[in-house]
Design a protein around this motif. Structure first.
Motif, PDB file in Angstrom:
ATOM      1  N   LEU A  79      14.123  41.487 -14.510  1.00 33.18           N
ATOM      2  CA  LEU A  79      13.357  40.125 -14.808  1.00 33.18           C
ATOM      3  C   LEU A  79      12.123  40.511 -15.429  1.00 33.18           C
ATOM      4  N   THR A  80      11.555  39.628 -16.254  1.00 36.19           N
ATOM      5  CA  THR A  80      10.261  39.900 -16.999  1.00 36.19           C
ATOM      6  C   THR A  80       9.773  38.397 -17.533  1.00 36.19           C
ATOM      7  N   GLY A  81       8.766  38.579 -18.229  1.00 38.85           N
ATOM      8  CA  GLY A  81       8.046  37.409 -18.824  1.00 38.85           C
ATOM      9  C   GLY A  81       7.744  37.549 -20.446  1.00 38.85           C
ATOM     10  N   TYR A  82       7.460  36.595 -21.060  1.00 37.87           N
ATOM     11  CA  TYR A  82       6.889  36.990 -22.305  1.00 37.87           C
ATOM     12  C   TYR A  82       5.921  35.731 -22.704  1.00 37.87           C
ATOM     13  N   ARG A  83       4.994  36.342 -23.138  1.00 32.75           N
ATOM     14  CA  ARG A  83       3.839  35.173 -23.526  1.00 32.75           C
ATOM     15  C   ARG A  83       2.961  35.834 -24.794  1.00 32.75           C
ATOM     16  N   ALA A  84       3.137  34.976 -25.727  1.00 35.76           N
ATOM     17  CA  ALA A  84       2.211  35.156 -27.027  1.00 35.76           C
ATOM     18  C   ALA A  84       2.526  36.413 -27.593  1.00 35.76           C
ATOM     19  N   GLY A  85       3.957  36.773 -27.607  1.00 35.81           N
ATOM     20  CA  GLY A  85       4.308  38.108 -28.400  1.00 35.81           C
ATOM     21  C   GLY A  85       4.261  39.437 -27.557  1.00 35.81           C
ATOM     22  N   ARG A  86       3.927  39.270 -26.044  1.00 33.32           N
ATOM     23  CA  ARG A  86       3.823  40.292 -25.307  1.00 33.32           C
ATOM     24  C   ARG A  86       4.523  40.108 -24.051  1.00 33.32           C
ATOM     25  N   GLN A  87       5.051  41.221 -23.716  1.00 29.50           N
ATOM     26  CA  GLN A  87       6.027  41.234 -22.520  1.00 29.50           C
ATOM     27  C   GLN A  87       4.812  41.135 -21.220  1.00 29.50           C
ATOM     28  N   VAL A  88       4.954  40.221 -20.209  1.00 30.14           N
ATOM     29  CA  VAL A  88       4.181  40.262 -19.253  1.00 30.14           C
ATOM     30  C   VAL A  88       4.828  40.060 -17.860  1.00 30.14           C
ATOM     31  N   PRO A  89       4.072  40.199 -16.807  1.00 30.39           N
ATOM     32  CA  PRO A  89       4.600  39.748 -15.554  1.00 30.39           C
ATOM     33  C   PRO A  89       5.493  38.353 -15.322  1.00 30.39           C
ATOM     34  N   PRO A  90       6.532  38.348 -14.753  1.00 29.47           N
ATOM     35  CA  PRO A  90       7.046  36.818 -14.770  1.00 29.47           C
ATOM     36  C   PRO A  90       6.560  35.958 -13.848  1.00 29.47           C
ATOM     37  N   ALA A  91       5.191  35.512 -14.120  1.00 28.30           N
ATOM     38  CA  ALA A  91       4.781  34.520 -13.120  1.00 28.30           C
ATOM     39  C   ALA A  91       5.125  33.161 -13.437  1.00 28.30           C
ATOM     40  N   PRO A  92       6.011  32.474 -12.321  1.00 29.79           N
ATOM     41  CA  PRO A  92       6.482  31.086 -12.578  1.00 29.79           C
ATOM     42  C   PRO A  92       5.537  30.018 -12.462  1.00 29.79           C
ATOM     43  N   ASP A  93       4.639  29.901 -13.360  1.00 30.62           N
ATOM     44  CA  ASP A  93       3.550  28.849 -13.595  1.00 30.62           C
ATOM     45  C   ASP A  93       3.801  28.007 -14.831  1.00 30.62           C
ATOM     46  N   GLY A  94       4.895  28.099 -15.446  1.00 31.21           N
ATOM     47  CA  GLY A  94       5.144  27.729 -16.708  1.00 31.21           C
ATOM     48  C   GLY A  94       4.422  28.035 -18.130  1.00 31.21           C
ATOM     49  N   SER A  95       3.857  29.093 -17.948  1.00 33.32           N
ATOM     50  CA  SER A  95       2.935  29.487 -19.169  1.00 33.32           C
ATOM     51  C   SER A  95       3.565  30.694 -19.916  1.00 33.32           C
ATOM     52  N   CYS A  96       4.781  31.120 -19.195  1.00 35.01           N
ATOM     53  CA  CYS A  96       5.426  32.195 -19.996  1.00 35.01           C
ATOM     54  C   CYS A  96       6.974  31.828 -19.884  1.00 35.01           C
ATOM     55  N   ASP A  97       7.800  32.532 -20.913  1.00 30.86           N
ATOM     56  CA  ASP A  97       9.123  32.531 -20.946  1.00 30.86           C
ATOM     57  C   ASP A  97       9.614  33.343 -19.851  1.00 30.86           C
ATOM     58  N   ILE A  98      10.585  33.223 -18.909  1.00 24.41           N
ATOM     59  CA  ILE A  98      11.092  34.186 -17.751  1.00 24.41           C
ATOM     60  C   ILE A  98      12.656  34.346 -18.367  1.00 24.41           C
ATOM     61  N   THR A  99      12.923  35.659 -18.315  1.00 28.36           N
ATOM     62  CA  THR A  99      14.483  36.096 -18.663  1.00 28.36           C
ATOM     63  C   THR A  99      14.729  37.298 -17.753  1.00 28.36           C
ATOM     64  N   ALA A 100      16.089  37.251 -17.865  1.00 23.62           N
ATOM     65  CA  ALA A 100      16.394  38.826 -17.148  1.00 23.62           C
ATOM     66  C   ALA A 100      17.956  38.892 -17.942  1.00 23.62           C
ATOM     67  N   HIS A 101      18.071  40.211 -18.361  1.00 27.79           N
ATOM     68  CA  HIS A 101      19.243  40.643 -18.942  1.00 27.79           C
ATOM     69  C   HIS A 101      20.518  40.297 -18.241  1.00 27.79           C
ATOM     70  N   VAL A 102      21.581  40.102 -18.987  1.00 29.00           N
ATOM     71  CA  VAL A 102      22.973  39.437 -18.647  1.00 29.00           C
ATOM     72  C   VAL A 102      23.863  40.710 -18.156  1.00 29.00           C
ATOM     73  N   ALA A 103      24.501  40.556 -17.074  1.00 31.40           N
ATOM     74  CA  ALA A 103      25.608  41.392 -16.508  1.00 31.40           C
ATOM     75  C   ALA A 103      26.926  41.032 -17.525  1.00 31.40           C
ATOM     76  N   PHE A 104      27.137  41.590 -18.680  1.00 35.65           N
ATOM     77  CA  PHE A 104      28.031  41.107 -19.444  1.00 35.65           C
ATOM     78  C   PHE A 104      29.354  41.332 -19.044  1.00 35.65           C
ATOM     79  N   ASP A 105      29.729  42.432 -18.330  1.00 34.28           N
ATOM     80  CA  ASP A 105      31.114  42.956 -17.901  1.00 34.28           C
ATOM     81  C   ASP A 105      31.401  41.716 -16.925  1.00 34.28           C
ATOM     82  N   ALA A 106      30.470  41.041 -15.980  1.00 32.02           N
ATOM     83  CA  ALA A 106      30.753  40.129 -15.265  1.00 32.02           C
ATOM     84  C   ALA A 106      31.099  38.973 -15.837  1.00 32.02           C
ATOM     85  N   VAL A 107      30.118  38.384 -16.954  1.00 31.00           N
ATOM     86  CA  VAL A 107      30.232  37.291 -17.665  1.00 31.00           C
ATOM     87  C   VAL A 107      31.762  37.186 -18.494  1.00 31.00           C
ATOM     88  N   ALA A 108      32.009  38.483 -18.989  1.00 34.48           N
ATOM     89  CA  ALA A 108      33.394  38.451 -19.678  1.00 34.48           C
ATOM     90  C   ALA A 108      34.488  38.167 -19.016  1.00 34.48           C
TER      91      ALA A 108
END
Length: 319
Positions: free
Chosen positions: A215-244
């Motif tokens: 789990l992480t955040g992105y803001r203005a081209g930088r990786q940032v802590p994932p604060a859920p305040d609407g100011s940054c994208d929040i993302t987490a990598h995908v468990a592809f074996d489970a999705v498949a």
């Protein structure tokens, strides 16, 4: 200060009334991804779409649906390159807020009911909220979060998905429970009446899950802590074996492998061309640099491509 669970906070931060995507923030302003590099990813998608078209015996209507279209770059590029399909190609961008799109590209905030052609979900799954948990004193507990990113541990969690796909055996380990993503991908694949669905994302597999989660955040081209305040994208990598496993028979390769199989190769122009045709050499060198970026295994080349065909034999690695 209230600490809701991560799925509610994550969903509101991205899709709520004041959320990152709901207010029209464009991914291009916050992080670099494959459609922003140049037209080469779209060229690969068009080649794959042509394989779908052949497998479906050139239907009267051929759909390309870009789910989680962001700024609409990929949809627009595929539309521009799709002249080989004549008037049969219909391109639709699915995004919460309408991006700037050229005339001829449709937009919707909703998934289509039925698709004949290719659905592509480029960095869509990694934005779907899921529960975040941590092992603490031998128990698996849900991680709660405030709008400023301050976290706390909540109730104990029991999850068959976690037991199967991401068991936590050491205190301090974290995981993102991916069953909502599995369900979302299975639903998207089921909407393809004929053709294929393609997911492109960063991911991981059993035996090599990140110890602290992803789990992480992105803001203005930088990786940032994932604060859920609407100011940054929040993302987490995908468990592809489970999705498949959730969507039936699928083909899974890296972006580097997929691009090579679809004819996107980083070939530097001949050195002698610089004297004979400087502009041609510069264009060729620029293209080779863009493809190298798309294929870099330490960067965008580390994306995984998951292709799930429906009602037709379609492959990434076999033409």
């Amino acid at each position: 200060m209230a600490h809701p669970d991560w799925p509610r906070a994550w969903r509101a931060a991205l899709y709520g009334p004041l959320g990152f995507f709901a207010r029209g923030s464009r991914p291009a302003d916050h992080f670099r991804t494959s459609p922003l590099v140049g037209p080469e990813l779209a060229e690969a998608v068009v080649e794959l779409l042509d394989r779908v078209d052949v497998a479906l015996d050139r239907p009267n209507r051929l759909d390309l649906v870009d789910v989680g279209a962001g700024g609409g770059e990929l949809a627009a590029q595929v539309f521009a390159l799709g002249k080989r399909f004549g008037g049969r190609l219909r391109v639709r961008a699915v995004e919460l807020v309408r991006p700037p799109l050229p005339a001829g590209v449709d937009w919707s905030a909703e998934l289509p009911d039925q698709v004949t052609g290719l659905v592509i979900a480029h960095e869509w799954l990694d934005s779907l909220p899921c529960r975040v948990v941590q092992r603490h004193e031998g128990r698996i507990r849900e991680v709660h979060v405030a709008s400023d990113g301050t976290e706390s541990l909540g109730a104990e969690v029991s999850s068959p998905w976690l037991d199967q796909w991401w068991p936590l055996s050491v205190d301090g380990q974290r995981a993102e429970i991916g069953d909502p993503r599995d369900a979302a991908w299975a639903d998207l694949v089921a909407r393809v009446a004929a053709g294929a669905a393609l997911a492109v994302d960063y991911g991981h597999f059993a035996g090599a899950r990140p110890f602290a989660g992803s789990l992480t955040g992105y803001r203005a081209g930088r990786q940032v802590p994932p604060a859920p305040d609407g100011s940054c994208d929040i993302t987490a990598h995908v468990a592809f074996d489970a999705v498949a496993a959730a969507a039936g028979p699928c083909e899974l390769v890296t972006q580097r492998e997929a691009l090579a199989a679809l004819g996107i190769a980083e070939e530097a122009p001949a050195a002698g061309l610089a004297a004979q045709d400087p502009l041609g050499w510069l264009a060729g060198a620029s293209r080779a640099g863009r493809i190298a970026e798309l294929r870099d295994p330490a960067g965008l080349g580390g994306f995984h491509w998951l292709l799930c065909p429906r009602s037709a034999p379609i492959s990434l690695v076999r033409a």
